[in-house]
Design a protein around this motif. Structure first.
Motif, PDB file in Angstrom:
ATOM      1  N   GLN A  36       0.921  -1.238   0.165  1.00 46.91           N
ATOM      2  CA  GLN A  36      -0.092   0.041   0.152  1.00 46.91           C
ATOM      3  C   GLN A  36       0.862   1.233   0.042  1.00 46.91           C
ATOM      4  O   GLN A  36       0.543   2.239  -0.732  1.00 46.91           O
ATOM      5  N   ALA A  41      -3.354   1.562  -4.016  1.00 45.70           N
ATOM      6  CA  ALA A  41      -4.393   0.205  -3.715  1.00 45.70           C
ATOM      7  C   ALA A  41      -4.246  -0.686  -4.857  1.00 45.70           C
ATOM      8  O   ALA A  41      -3.697  -0.608  -6.129  1.00 45.70           O
ATOM      9  N   LYS A  62      -5.996  -5.610   0.221  1.00 50.05           N
ATOM     10  CA  LYS A  62      -7.154  -5.037  -0.040  1.00 50.05           C
ATOM     11  C   LYS A  62      -7.789  -4.350   1.047  1.00 50.05           C
ATOM     12  O   LYS A  62      -8.469  -3.287   1.024  1.00 50.05           O
ATOM     13  N   GLU A  65      -6.504  -0.871   1.404  1.00 51.61           N
ATOM     14  CA  GLU A  65      -6.566  -0.072   0.425  1.00 51.61           C
ATOM     15  C   GLU A  65      -7.039   1.445   0.634  1.00 51.61           C
ATOM     16  O   GLU A  65      -6.694   2.385  -0.172  1.00 51.61           O
TER      17      GLU A  65
END
Length: 93
Positions: A36, A41, A62, A65
């Protein structure tokens, strides 16, 4: 913050430092926060459920993100500090 993040990365990569005692969840945290902070993302969809490791890494990334680059760097450094409180003393730039 970016300089401290780079220092943290160098500390982890330096094999002369003691290895971190991490569990799988912490390893995924390091991976996700690194991705990240450096790539932003995740793009695309999650790997197949049959690719267990790749999917776990993607899902961990994820989950973070919405963090900004700086927030991800800060959390990465905080995680390292939690696991190795004196890392800054041994870190090289």
């Amino acid at each position: 913050m970016e300089q401290e993040f780079r220092k943290a990365l160098n500390y982890i990569k330096d094999t002369s430092n003691p290895p971190l005692d991490t569990n799988n969840e912490q390893k995924l945290d390091f991976y996700a926060l690194f991705k990240q902070a450096t790539d932003g993302a995740p793009k695309g969809s999650a790997p197949s459920r049959l690719k267990v490791v790749e999917r776990a890494k993607f899902m961990a990334w994820k989950a973070r993100e919405k963090l900004t680059k700086e927030e991800a760097m800060r959390e990465y450094v905080a995680l390292l500090t939690k696991l190795a409180p004196k890392w800054r003393e041994r870190a090289k730039l």
